[in-house]
Design a protein around this motif. Structure first.
Motif, PDB file in Angstrom:
ATOM      1  N   LYS A 105     -34.338  40.418  46.640  1.00  0.00           N
ATOM      2  CA  LYS A 105     -34.991  41.149  45.558  1.00  0.00           C
ATOM      3  C   LYS A 105     -35.380  40.224  44.414  1.00  0.00           C
ATOM      4  N   ALA A 106     -34.545  39.200  44.145  1.00  0.00           N
ATOM      5  CA  ALA A 106     -34.858  38.257  43.065  1.00  0.00           C
ATOM      6  C   ALA A 106     -36.105  37.443  43.392  1.00  0.00           C
ATOM      7  N   ASN A 313     -33.614  22.879  40.317  1.00  0.00           N
ATOM      8  CA  ASN A 313     -32.490  23.557  39.664  1.00  0.00           C
ATOM      9  C   ASN A 313     -32.279  24.960  40.233  1.00  0.00           C
ATOM     10  N   GLN A 314     -33.371  25.659  40.525  1.00  0.00           N
ATOM     11  CA  GLN A 314     -33.259  26.994  41.111  1.00  0.00           C
ATOM     12  C   GLN A 314     -32.648  26.932  42.508  1.00  0.00           C
ATOM     13  N   ALA A 315     -32.996  25.904  43.280  1.00  0.00           N
ATOM     14  CA  ALA A 315     -32.390  25.742  44.608  1.00  0.00           C
ATOM     15  C   ALA A 315     -30.885  25.545  44.478  1.00  0.00           C
ATOM     16  N   LEU A 322     -24.368  31.663  45.912  1.00  0.00           N
ATOM     17  CA  LEU A 322     -23.770  31.987  47.204  1.00  0.00           C
ATOM     18  C   LEU A 322     -22.283  31.656  47.238  1.00  0.00           C
ATOM     19  N   ARG A 323     -21.881  30.615  46.511  1.00  0.00           N
ATOM     20  CA  ARG A 323     -20.462  30.240  46.453  1.00  0.00           C
ATOM     21  C   ARG A 323     -19.699  31.039  45.401  1.00  0.00           C
ATOM     22  N   GLY A 324     -20.372  31.971  44.716  1.00  0.00           N
ATOM     23  CA  GLY A 324     -19.723  32.827  43.733  1.00  0.00           C
ATOM     24  C   GLY A 324     -19.461  32.154  42.404  1.00  0.00           C
ATOM     25  N   GLU A 325     -20.223  31.093  42.091  1.00  0.00           N
ATOM     26  CA  GLU A 325     -19.961  30.319  40.878  1.00  0.00           C
ATOM     27  C   GLU A 325     -20.939  30.620  39.745  1.00  0.00           C
ATOM     28  N   ALA A 326     -22.029  31.334  40.015  1.00  0.00           N
ATOM     29  CA  ALA A 326     -23.034  31.599  38.980  1.00  0.00           C
ATOM     30  C   ALA A 326     -23.925  32.757  39.405  1.00  0.00           C
ATOM     31  N   LYS A 327     -24.705  33.280  38.459  1.00  0.00           N
ATOM     32  CA  LYS A 327     -25.678  34.324  38.757  1.00  0.00           C
ATOM     33  C   LYS A 327     -27.005  33.671  39.148  1.00  0.00           C
TER      34      LYS A 327
END
Length: 335
Positions: A105-106, A313-315, A322-327
């Motif tokens: 969706k993003a 940076n977006q990559a 995916l690793r749960g470290e950021a939005k």
């Protein structure tokens, strides 16, 4: 810098700490390896030495190969630079949970907003000169915004549940977008509508060639972020299909390629064709404009960065998400 090689018979080799380019056995260019980011080759008659390849690998230089239409068919990079098992494990597991939905969706949200902003950018110059066209464009924008709102309401347990709904929104907005692009370029060039592979008209040929260059920039960013380019979310899996590249590129087609192509047409710049393909000089000049656009700085997340830096940076943000470290939020260009 990016090195673009399109002349038949060119040879790339190594001399000391410099990459050398030869044509007809004469050195025509020498570039320090530490100044290079990427080499793009779009002619089958180009050759490389193994010591040149080894030095490119050592400096993290991505070597990309395009066919005459700009379609990427191969890349060279060392697998040892991107050996990140944890990121790839999470990337695969995300296909079956909410992370895959969020990313799909993003990517589409970024695409739709950038389509809107490209139209707003070109429409603002028509407000005084051609009021009727300006109002036509904004009528289309109104409908695009209405359809785009539906994206927020789409929900499911995994991406397979909702892929069709997302692509329905994307398709309806995209149809209006290309109709508006046709209005913006009316009388300056023949644009039969958006065509992908096999397009023989100048406008679609420019788009396809530009997307090919951008494709390699996107692929490089994803690989360097430790991601598997074949494991996407919005685009379905198929052997050899770079699904994550096709997902991620959606955020950047409009600000990097569409804006340049529409500007070329509106300025009346000649687009040379060699049969059904762009001619060599047109490809060389157009590639230079795309690279210049990638170097253009845009404001994003509180600071100004070159578009190619934002892509990288977006990559990395995809990987950290995916690793749960950021939005993860999509890139939206200014207008």
């Amino acid at each position: 810098m990016q090195l673009y090689i399109s002349n038949f018979g060119s040879f790339l080799g190594k001399k000391s700490e410099r990459l050398i380019v030869k044509e007809n056995n004469k050195v025509v260019n020498e570039i320090p390896f530490h100044d290079l980011e990427q080499i793009i080759i779009d002619n089958p008659g180009v050759s490389l030495s193994t010591d040149c390849i080894r030095e490119c690998v050592r400096h993290g230089i991505y070597i990309s190969f395009l066919d005459f239409s700009g379609t990427p068919y191969a890349s060279l990079i060392s697998p040892y630079l991107v050996g990140t098992a944890m990121t790839r494990r999470e990337q695969l597991m995300a296909y079956n949970d909410q992370r895959g939905i969020h990313l799909a969706k993003a990517f589409v949200e970024g695409k739709l907003k950038n389509q809107l902003n490209i139209l707003k950018y070109f429409a603002k110059y028509r407000k005084g000169a051609n009021r009727e066209l300006y109002e036509q464009i904004y009528h289309g924008i109104t409908w695009m915004e209405k359809f785009a709102e539906e994206l927020k309401e789409i929900k499911g347990k995994c991406i397979d549940d909702i892929r069709g709904q997302i692509m329905s929104v994307e398709g309806r907005v995209g149809n209006i977008y290309w109709d508006m692009v046709k209005l913006l370029t009316d009388g300056k060039i023949e644009f039969p509508g958006r065509e992908h592979r096999g397009a023989g008209d100048p406008f679609n040929s420019l788009l396809n060639y530009g997307y090919g260059i951008l494709n390699q920039q996107i692929e490089k960013a994803l690989v360097l972020a430790g991601l598997d380019i074949f494991c996407g979310y919005l685009h379905v899996d198929r052997p050899g299909k770079k699904s994550l590249v096709y997902d991620f590129i959606e955020e950047f087609r409009q600000p990097v390629v569409d804006r340049v192509v529409i500007a070329i047409v509106n300025k009346g710049i000649e687009i040379g064709m060699d049969g059904e393909y762009l001619d060599t000089q047109t490809k060389r000049d157009f590639a230079a404009r795309i690279f210049e656009r990638l170097d253009h700085k845009e404001s994003f997340q509180g600071k100004k960065s070159a578009l190619k830096t934002i892509i990288q940076n977006q990559a990395r943000r995809i990987a950290t998400f995916l690793r749960g470290e950021a939005k993860y939020k999509p890139f939206v260009s200014s207008w």
